[in-house]
Design a protein around this motif. Structure first.
Motif, mmCIF file in Angstrom:
data_model
loop_
_atom_site.group_PDB
_atom_site.id
_atom_site.type_symbol
_atom_site.label_atom_id
_atom_site.label_comp_id
_atom_site.label_asym_id
_atom_site.label_seq_id
_atom_site.Cartn_x
_atom_site.Cartn_y
_atom_site.Cartn_z
ATOM 1 N N VAL A 18 1.455 4.772 -2.754
ATOM 2 C CA VAL A 18 1.532 6.194 -2.402
ATOM 3 C C VAL A 18 2.863 6.796 -2.846
ATOM 4 O O VAL A 18 2.915 7.880 -3.444
ATOM 5 N N LYS A 54 -7.034 -1.338 8.548
ATOM 6 C CA LYS A 54 -7.729 -0.289 7.812
ATOM 7 C C LYS A 54 -6.986 0.032 6.515
ATOM 8 O O LYS A 54 -5.753 -0.076 6.472
ATOM 9 N N GLU A 69 2.255 11.426 2.836
ATOM 10 C CA GLU A 69 3.282 12.193 2.116
ATOM 11 C C GLU A 69 4.080 13.062 3.077
ATOM 12 O O GLU A 69 5.288 13.233 2.938
ATOM 13 N N TRP A 113 -0.247 3.618 11.689
ATOM 14 C CA TRP A 113 -0.685 2.639 10.691
ATOM 15 C C TRP A 113 -1.427 1.502 11.397
ATOM 16 O O TRP A 113 -0.834 0.721 12.126
ATOM 17 N N GLN A 118 0.828 -1.207 0.000
ATOM 18 C CA GLN A 118 0.000 0.000 0.000
ATOM 19 C C GLN A 118 0.863 1.258 0.000
ATOM 20 O O GLN A 118 0.517 2.259 -0.650
ATOM 21 N N LEU A 149 -4.892 1.962 3.886
ATOM 22 C CA LEU A 149 -3.838 2.962 4.129
ATOM 23 C C LEU A 149 -3.588 3.165 5.617
ATOM 24 O O LEU A 149 -3.217 4.256 6.053
ATOM 25 N N SER A 172 -5.082 6.133 7.529
ATOM 26 C CA SER A 172 -4.620 7.484 7.220
ATOM 27 C C SER A 172 -5.053 7.839 5.796
ATOM 28 O O SER A 172 -5.931 7.199 5.223
ATOM 29 N N ASP A 173 -4.451 8.867 5.229
ATOM 30 C CA ASP A 173 -4.713 9.215 3.834
ATOM 31 C C ASP A 173 -3.394 9.569 3.171
ATOM 32 O O ASP A 173 -2.352 9.725 3.826
ATOM 33 N N ALA A 174 -3.431 9.689 1.840
ATOM 34 C CA ALA A 174 -2.196 9.901 1.082
ATOM 35 C C ALA A 174 -1.492 11.188 1.494
ATOM 36 O O ALA A 174 -0.252 11.234 1.566
ATOM 37 N N ALA A 175 -2.252 12.245 1.777
ATOM 38 C CA ALA A 175 -1.633 13.522 2.147
ATOM 39 C C ALA A 175 -0.862 13.394 3.462
ATOM 40 O O ALA A 175 0.266 13.884 3.582
#
Length: 452
Positions: free
Chosen positions: A188, A276, A287, A272, A184, A278, A281-284
């Motif tokens: 990203v 769930k 990052e 993490w 995963q 990701l 969390s989320d990609a932003a």
């Protein structure tokens, strides 16, 4: 740091947590224990799924976790005195063919038979220092015996007296979950093996020593490294020289406390959760991450609270509070110091004036430190007697059983790491050995600094 030999002399404080628990059950002590089943022999729980009574009793054990077969009746029926005599006789017969290693968190009745006492890495080193021993009996938990097998000679047998002595924190990061996490993260960050313009790869995986050999092997295959509680900062510095981010598992608290002390903000440390997408969390957020923390923890050290520290300070003015960095961040922040089990031991032994210590780590070590250092007042922050569930699965009955098996030419409960896992796992350990931390000297007077 070498493992230490235990000083076996009369002590004014009883170092035995088992004696304390038996006294609680008998009504002879006003203290409290988290589970009265701790007074029973651990063989009563070997046939049941779960970690057993103690700090990890509420944790969910993975399907397929090692289980211990039935301990022969003669060892279950033997008195403490008989087991003590049988262990000593077997050790004398085996001589230099055997080395017995005892973790700091082991019950006193086991530790007294250990040739070396220390933390998991110290004891693994002790195993390495005895290449001529035919058998290494590791009185600890499963991942520790695996590490000893990784570092010892192939012909040496590493034995875990009770196969049910696992580790709930190590089990919180299994290899399938970690592989899925890595896939995963690739979605990203892109190719995880390609450095950017600064020569940094997207993520360096870092695993705590308290993890399975399979996890150490994963880390080794992906350019990562192992850490201990005493060298976590040095290891993170090593990782940041090679990667934009660190994936740290399985203990979120050691990762958070160490990175925070290095100036990494909480916003840069997303959690993490392997259950769930990701990790919850989320990609932003990923990052902007510097350290991605795995959703794992030590059930022993999660028992300590800021309220316990406040109570200790109110009842013992001038108390010196030292906790393990596996404790939650608020507890580490409220303490005077934090450090590894060996740091705690050295801090107490280095105190030149009689001092009151409140210690936030496993009760077997705290009780032993109180017995070995009568010039100080030493107590566990948690007033409830609640040892590590899995360390407590090692009992003199199991130790006598495996030692007498060796005398008879039988190797019982041997721990062996498959070669395809062992090779990359050793690589991750070798990287750790090459990353030398500066010497950590515990403070010995007021005004000490936090040393996580």
């Amino acid at each position: 740091m070498p493992a230490v030999n235990l000083t076996l002399q009369p002590r004014p404080v009883d170092p035995s947590v088992d004696h304390e628990i038996q006294a609680i059950i008998a009504g002879a002590s006003s203290a409290e224990t988290c589970n009265t089943d701790l007074a029973a022999g651990p063989w009563n729980f070997d046939i049941r799924p779960g970690y057993g009574p103690g700090a990890s009793m509420g944790d969910v054990i993975p399907t397929g976790s090692p289980r211990q077969g039935e301990l022969p009746q003669e060892y279950r029926d033997a008195s403490a005195e008989e087991l003590d005599q049988r262990i000593r006789a077997a050790k004398e017969t085996l001589g230099d063919r055997l080395v017995v290693l005892g973790h700091f968190y082991q019950r006193e009745e086991v530790v007294q038979h250990a040739d070396y006492v220390g933390d998991s890495f110290q004891l693994a080193n002790a195993a390495v220092e005895h290449p001529d021993a035919e058998a290494i009996v590791f009185c600890g938990v499963h991942f520790m015996a695996e590490t000893a097998d990784l570092l010892s000679r192939p012909e040496q047998a590493v034995i875990l007296p009770n196969l049910a002595a696992g580790c709930s924190m190590a089990d919180m990061a299994d290899i399938d979950q970690v592989e899925e996490c890595w896939e995963q993260l690739e979605e990203v960050y892109g190719d995880m093996d390609t450095p950017d313009a600064d020569g940094l790869v997207p993520v360096i995986p870092v695993t705590y020593m308290n993890s399975s050999a399979a996890i150490k092997g994963f880390v080794g295959r992906h350019g990562g490294i192992v850490c201990t509680s005493s060298n976590a900062r040095t290891v993170l510095e090593w990782a940041f020289e090679r990667g934009r981010r660190v994936l740290f598992f399985p203990d979120q608290h050691l990762g958070r406390n160490t990175a925070k002390a290095m100036g990494v903000t909480l916003e840069q440390m997303p959690m993490w959760n392997p259950n769930k997408p990701l990790g919850g969390s989320d990609a932003a957020a990923l990052e902007g991450a510097r350290v991605i923390l795995w959703h794992g923890f030590c059930s022993v050290h999660r028992r300590f609270t800021v309220d316990q520290i406040d109570k200790a300070r109110a009842e013992h003015p001038g108390v010196r509070v030292i906790v393990h960095p596996e404790c939650p961040m608020a507890v580490v922040d409220a303490a005077d110091e934090s450090g590894s089990t060996d740091y705690i031991r050295r801090a107490i032994e280095g105190a030149t004036e009689p001092t009151t210590f409140a210690i936030g780590t496993e009760v077997n070590l705290v009780q032993r430190l109180a017995a070995d250092n009568p010039q100080h007042t030493i107590f566990c922050l948690d007033p409830v007697v609640c040892p590590c569930s899995t360390m407590y699965r090692i009992h003199p009955g199991y130790l006598a059983w495996v030692l007498e098996g060796l005398v008879e030419g039988r190797v019982l409960n041997r721990i062996t790491v498959p070669q395809d896992v062992a090779d990359p796992a050793r690589l991750a350990l070798e990287r750790m050995l090459a990353a030398k931390p500066p010497a950590a000297t515990p403070a010995v007077a007021a005004g000490w600094e936090n040393a996580s």
